[in-house]
Design a protein around this motif. Sequence first.
Motif, PDB file in Angstrom:
ATOM      1  N   SER A 151       2.033   3.416  -2.123  1.00 29.30           N
ATOM      2  CA  SER A 151       1.713   4.722  -2.745  1.00 29.30           C
ATOM      3  C   SER A 151       0.716   5.693  -1.874  1.00 29.30           C
ATOM      4  O   SER A 151       0.214   6.764  -2.303  1.00 29.30           O
ATOM      5  N   GLY A 152       0.126   5.202  -0.794  1.00 27.66           N
ATOM      6  CA  GLY A 152      -0.859   5.924  -0.113  1.00 27.66           C
ATOM      7  C   GLY A 152      -0.492   6.873   0.962  1.00 27.66           C
ATOM      8  O   GLY A 152       0.563   7.104   1.155  1.00 27.66           O
ATOM      9  N   ARG A 153      -1.299   7.396   1.674  1.00 23.33           N
ATOM     10  CA  ARG A 153      -1.021   8.396   2.477  1.00 23.33           C
ATOM     11  C   ARG A 153      -0.172   7.746   3.716  1.00 23.33           C
ATOM     12  O   ARG A 153       0.972   7.941   4.127  1.00 23.33           O
ATOM     13  N   MET A 154      -0.552   6.444   3.957  1.00 24.28           N
ATOM     14  CA  MET A 154       0.210   5.697   5.241  1.00 24.28           C
ATOM     15  C   MET A 154       1.485   5.059   4.644  1.00 24.28           C
ATOM     16  O   MET A 154       2.583   5.063   5.106  1.00 24.28           O
ATOM     17  N   ALA A 206      -6.771  -1.825  14.267  1.00 25.78           N
ATOM     18  CA  ALA A 206      -7.276  -0.600  13.933  1.00 25.78           C
ATOM     19  C   ALA A 206      -6.850   0.646  14.124  1.00 25.78           C
ATOM     20  O   ALA A 206      -7.271   1.692  13.421  1.00 25.78           O
ATOM     21  N   GLY A 266      -2.712  -2.637   9.055  1.00 17.49           N
ATOM     22  CA  GLY A 266      -3.787  -1.645   9.564  1.00 17.49           C
ATOM     23  C   GLY A 266      -4.885  -1.139   8.800  1.00 17.49           C
ATOM     24  O   GLY A 266      -5.559  -0.124   9.123  1.00 17.49           O
ATOM     25  N   PHE A 295      -2.672   2.093  15.314  1.00 18.53           N
ATOM     26  CA  PHE A 295      -1.365   1.959  15.755  1.00 18.53           C
ATOM     27  C   PHE A 295      -0.753   2.884  16.597  1.00 18.53           C
ATOM     28  O   PHE A 295       0.261   3.187  17.001  1.00 18.53           O
ATOM     29  N   GLY A 324       0.725  -1.274   0.055  1.00 20.49           N
ATOM     30  CA  GLY A 324       0.225   0.072   0.069  1.00 20.49           C
ATOM     31  C   GLY A 324       0.867   1.271   0.080  1.00 20.49           C
ATOM     32  O   GLY A 324       0.620   2.339   0.350  1.00 20.49           O
ATOM     33  N   THR A 351      -8.208  -0.872   7.541  1.00 16.78           N
ATOM     34  CA  THR A 351      -9.769  -0.835   8.071  1.00 16.78           C
ATOM     35  C   THR A 351     -10.797  -1.337   7.014  1.00 16.78           C
ATOM     36  O   THR A 351     -10.567  -1.232   5.820  1.00 16.78           O
TER      37      THR A 351
HETATM   38  P1  NAD Z   1      -4.809   5.674   0.524  1.00 17.18           P
HETATM   39  O1  NAD Z   1      -6.310   5.537  -0.152  1.00 17.18           O
HETATM   40  O2  NAD Z   1      -3.943   6.895   0.686  1.00 17.18           O
HETATM   41  O3  NAD Z   1      -4.105   4.525   0.029  1.00 17.18           O
HETATM   42  C1  NAD Z   1      -4.326   3.322   0.089  1.00 17.18           C
HETATM   43  C2  NAD Z   1      -3.293   2.187  -0.672  1.00 17.18           C
HETATM   44  O4  NAD Z   1      -3.796   1.290  -0.978  1.00 17.18           O
HETATM   45  C3  NAD Z   1      -2.493   2.766  -1.951  1.00 17.18           C
HETATM   46  O5  NAD Z   1      -1.197   2.543  -1.932  1.00 17.18           O
HETATM   47  C4  NAD Z   1      -3.213   1.849  -3.227  1.00 17.18           C
HETATM   48  O6  NAD Z   1      -2.239   1.822  -4.184  1.00 17.18           O
HETATM   49  C5  NAD Z   1      -3.327   0.723  -2.338  1.00 17.18           C
HETATM   50  N1  NAD Z   1      -4.198  -0.346  -2.877  1.00 17.18           N
HETATM   51  C6  NAD Z   1      -5.362   0.092  -3.443  1.00 17.18           C
HETATM   52  N2  NAD Z   1      -6.040  -0.831  -3.976  1.00 17.18           N
HETATM   53  C7  NAD Z   1      -5.164  -2.113  -4.076  1.00 17.18           C
HETATM   54  C8  NAD Z   1      -5.203  -3.148  -4.470  1.00 17.18           C
HETATM   55  N3  NAD Z   1      -6.114  -3.938  -4.886  1.00 17.18           N
HETATM   56  N4  NAD Z   1      -4.066  -4.078  -4.239  1.00 17.18           N
HETATM   57  C9  NAD Z   1      -2.719  -3.261  -3.539  1.00 17.18           C
HETATM   58  N5  NAD Z   1      -2.998  -2.122  -3.107  1.00 17.18           N
HETATM   59  C10 NAD Z   1      -3.879  -1.571  -3.240  1.00 17.18           C
HETATM   60  O7  NAD Z   1      -5.119   5.193   2.190  1.00 17.18           O
HETATM   61  P2  NAD Z   1      -4.453   5.645   3.643  1.00 17.18           P
HETATM   62  O8  NAD Z   1      -5.006   6.659   3.978  1.00 17.18           O
HETATM   63  O9  NAD Z   1      -3.140   5.416   3.379  1.00 17.18           O
HETATM   64  O10 NAD Z   1      -5.031   4.443   4.474  1.00 17.18           O
HETATM   65  C11 NAD Z   1      -4.868   2.875   4.007  1.00 17.18           C
HETATM   66  C12 NAD Z   1      -5.656   2.254   4.919  1.00 17.18           C
HETATM   67  O11 NAD Z   1      -5.155   2.072   6.231  1.00 17.18           O
HETATM   68  C13 NAD Z   1      -7.176   2.699   5.251  1.00 17.18           C
HETATM   69  O12 NAD Z   1      -7.682   1.267   5.442  1.00 17.18           O
HETATM   70  C14 NAD Z   1      -7.154   3.298   6.530  1.00 17.18           C
HETATM   71  O13 NAD Z   1      -8.398   3.207   6.982  1.00 17.18           O
HETATM   72  C15 NAD Z   1      -6.233   2.716   7.384  1.00 17.18           C
HETATM   73  N6  NAD Z   1      -5.621   3.290   8.427  1.00 17.18           N
HETATM   74  C16 NAD Z   1      -5.198   2.818   9.478  1.00 17.18           C
HETATM   75  C17 NAD Z   1      -4.649   3.260  10.625  1.00 17.18           C
HETATM   76  C18 NAD Z   1      -4.227   2.408  11.926  1.00 17.18           C
HETATM   77  O14 NAD Z   1      -3.571   2.855  12.708  1.00 17.18           O
HETATM   78  N7  NAD Z   1      -4.520   1.145  11.662  1.00 17.18           N
HETATM   79  C19 NAD Z   1      -4.160   4.556  10.409  1.00 17.18           C
HETATM   80  C20 NAD Z   1      -4.530   5.391   9.313  1.00 17.18           C
HETATM   81  C21 NAD Z   1      -5.082   4.566   8.236  1.00 17.18           C
END
Ligand code: NAD
Length: 243
Positions: free
Chosen positions: A14-17, A119, A94, A121, A12, A96
């Motif tokens: 490329s996402g924010r996390m 859910a 993480g 960290f 994951g 959700t």
């Molecule tokens: P985001 O939308 O910015 O990033 C999502 C990531 O998932 C991207 O890198 C995307 O390329 C990847 N992705 C999407 N579909 C995919 C697939 N089919 N196969 C592989 N990769 C795929 O989201 P975010 O803000 O980074 O959050 C990601 C997740 O983490 C969410 O579920 C969010 O609720 C959760 N989160 C959890 C915590 C925690 O402490 N547990 C904290 C923050 C966010």
Amino acid sequence: MDQAKPRLLIHGASGRMGRALLRLAAERPELQLVAAVSRSGEPLAEAPDGVPVLPVARLAEVPDFDVAVDFSLPEAFEPLVAACRAKGAALVSGTTGLSPGQLEALDEASELMPVLWSANFSVGVAVLRVLVHQAAAALPAWDADIVESHHVHKKDAPSGTALSLGAMVALGRGSQPHYASLRCGDVVGEHLVQFAGPGERLELVHRATDRDIFARGALEAAVRLAGKGPGRYDFGELLLASG
Ligand code: NAD
């Protein structure tokens, strides 16, 4: 390559996390980042030189790793669990919004590999869960409500953190709280657990102002999980057991 260090995969990426994880992995010399996976596999400025970013379609080609840290979306879940099983690696996730079936699949996978899904960290929320359990047990007749606020891009509601705090309420007093969810601006994450009785109200609140706390917590979990035997691990227990 230093084979003594657990080899880390970020899923994951490329996402924010994921970008925060790529940046902060450099703070953990105990871990060796070997690869990152994102949906498209496009190059990422945060990926250190020499660390490949693979598209999810090529997940089976990732180099061997010992622990995956995953913050993606539920649709990415099954292939990632399969990849961890194939590599004999631990999973820290993480993500959700997982379905009940996906959470059950984590239990099944934990018979063969170490699994830690949380859910939230953050250290503060780990402590908040303990406090909520205590308050709920002491105040079984009061109304219990959870109000959570997040940025407008968050897809699932109530948040996974709200549901895990609700589970603590239910554990303490035998009934679920009511939930309310707000999606506004760029709020990183706020959770208010409120107990209301006749003439008084108790409020327990956690505010996250920087999502780096979740990335740091997940990397800490990866360090502590690597090398452990198969099983389902709890972030709070793993973190708070040794202070
Ligand atoms: P985001 O939308 O910015 O990033 C999502 C990531 O998932 C991207 O890198 C995307 O390329 C990847 N992705 C999407 N579909 C995919 C697939 N089919 N196969 C592989 N990769 C795929 O989201 P975010 O803000 O980074 O959050 C990601 C997740 O983490 C969410 O579920 C969010 O609720 C959760 N989160 C959890 C915590 C925690 O402490 N547990 C904290 C923050 C966010």
